[in-house]
Scaffold this motif. Sequence first.
Motif, PDB file in Angstrom:
ATOM      1  N   UNK A 198       0.812  -1.202   0.000  1.00  0.00           N
ATOM      2  CA  UNK A 198       0.000   0.000   0.000  1.00  0.00           C
ATOM      3  C   UNK A 198       0.858   1.270   0.000  1.00  0.00           C
ATOM      4  N   UNK A 199       2.105   1.190   0.470  1.00  0.00           N
ATOM      5  CA  UNK A 199       2.982   2.367   0.433  1.00  0.00           C
ATOM      6  C   UNK A 199       3.171   2.831  -1.003  1.00  0.00           C
ATOM      7  N   UNK A 200       3.411   1.926  -1.937  1.00  0.00           N
ATOM      8  CA  UNK A 200       3.587   2.284  -3.338  1.00  0.00           C
ATOM      9  C   UNK A 200       2.270   2.786  -3.945  1.00  0.00           C
ATOM     10  N   UNK A 201       1.191   2.128  -3.568  1.00  0.00           N
ATOM     11  CA  UNK A 201      -0.123   2.507  -4.104  1.00  0.00           C
ATOM     12  C   UNK A 201      -0.480   3.923  -3.639  1.00  0.00           C
ATOM     13  N   UNK A 202      -0.175   4.231  -2.392  1.00  0.00           N
ATOM     14  CA  UNK A 202      -0.510   5.534  -1.841  1.00  0.00           C
ATOM     15  C   UNK A 202       0.244   6.637  -2.573  1.00  0.00           C
ATOM     16  N   UNK A 203       1.514   6.413  -2.920  1.00  0.00           N
ATOM     17  CA  UNK A 203       2.321   7.403  -3.631  1.00  0.00           C
ATOM     18  C   UNK A 203       1.792   7.598  -5.057  1.00  0.00           C
ATOM     19  N   UNK A 204       1.478   6.502  -5.752  1.00  0.00           N
ATOM     20  CA  UNK A 204       0.957   6.603  -7.114  1.00  0.00           C
ATOM     21  C   UNK A 204      -0.396   7.311  -7.123  1.00  0.00           C
ATOM     22  N   UNK A 205      -1.192   7.013  -6.131  1.00  0.00           N
ATOM     23  CA  UNK A 205      -2.505   7.632  -6.076  1.00  0.00           C
ATOM     24  C   UNK A 205      -2.391   9.145  -5.917  1.00  0.00           C
ATOM     25  N   UNK A 206      -1.402   9.588  -5.134  1.00  0.00           N
ATOM     26  CA  UNK A 206      -1.232  11.028  -4.940  1.00  0.00           C
ATOM     27  C   UNK A 206      -0.658  11.688  -6.190  1.00  0.00           C
ATOM     28  N   UNK A 207       0.327  11.037  -6.869  1.00  0.00           N
ATOM     29  CA  UNK A 207       0.964  11.624  -8.041  1.00  0.00           C
ATOM     30  C   UNK A 207       0.067  11.584  -9.273  1.00  0.00           C
ATOM     31  N   UNK A 208      -0.582  10.504  -9.503  1.00  0.00           N
ATOM     32  CA  UNK A 208      -1.363  10.318 -10.735  1.00  0.00           C
ATOM     33  C   UNK A 208      -2.851  10.613 -10.526  1.00  0.00           C
ATOM     34  N   UNK A 209      -3.185  11.021  -9.348  1.00  0.00           N
ATOM     35  CA  UNK A 209      -4.596  11.262  -9.046  1.00  0.00           C
ATOM     36  C   UNK A 209      -5.417  10.007  -9.388  1.00  0.00           C
ATOM     37  N   UNK A 210      -4.909   8.881  -8.855  1.00  0.00           N
ATOM     38  CA  UNK A 210      -5.496   7.575  -9.197  1.00  0.00           C
ATOM     39  C   UNK A 210      -6.613   7.237  -8.219  1.00  0.00           C
TER      40      UNK A 210
END
Length: 243
Positions: free
Chosen positions: A169-181
């Motif tokens: 989830x650490x990686x998912x959380x970063x991608x979600x913030x950067x890519x507005x995922x």
Amino acid sequence: MSHRSGTTTDLAKASPEEPVDAPEAVDTERDQAGADGPDTSEVPESSDSSDAADVSEASEVPDASDASGDDDAGARPRRRWTRPVGALLAVVLLAAGAVFYVAGRQLRDTPATDNLALTDSAATTQVAGEVTNALGKVFSYGPGETAATKESAQRYLAGKALQQYAALFGQVEKQSADQKLTLTTHVVRAGVTRLTRDSAHLLVFLDQVYERKDKPASRAAAQLSVTAQLREGHWTIVAIDPR
């Protein structure tokens, strides 16, 4: 004249002597009849012929003792066969009863009878519903909603499942913030394959929708093998394995 009368006298004298030779003529006639046909003196009397007829009729009537002997001879083989066949049927029935008894014990002792998913519909519905709700919340997040997702993971996951989720989830959380995922997960179907009083195994089919800012949404399907345990009256996911 004297000569003629003497001849007549001689004939008269000779006539008494002729009957002496008569038996010889009779014997001659009997001999001739014997030569020409059967001697009637040898024909059996009527009483003898009736006796012969009686003997012939008596020979044709079956003896009662012989008939009863045949019946006894026919009954003996039937009795000899009836007893072994009856004994064999008894053995077969006993053997069949033993087989059915053992089979019944095996069915009662097999783990299949301990699977409440086959017998307890209420418990099966409960675990499927709670696991479906947990997966929908754990695998659904947005750019500003990761904190709520972490809280859901702490609530619905435990053990190996919580460790795996925290590492990813650490990686998912970063991608979600950067890519507005944004990820939205819907459980299409959750099938309980095995259920006991405190554990459950499920096969879950997911439908996930990915949305990025300024890009069209994409859809993906996923299949998971989920293990859950009953803790404090609620089902907690302890293992998640992709299939």
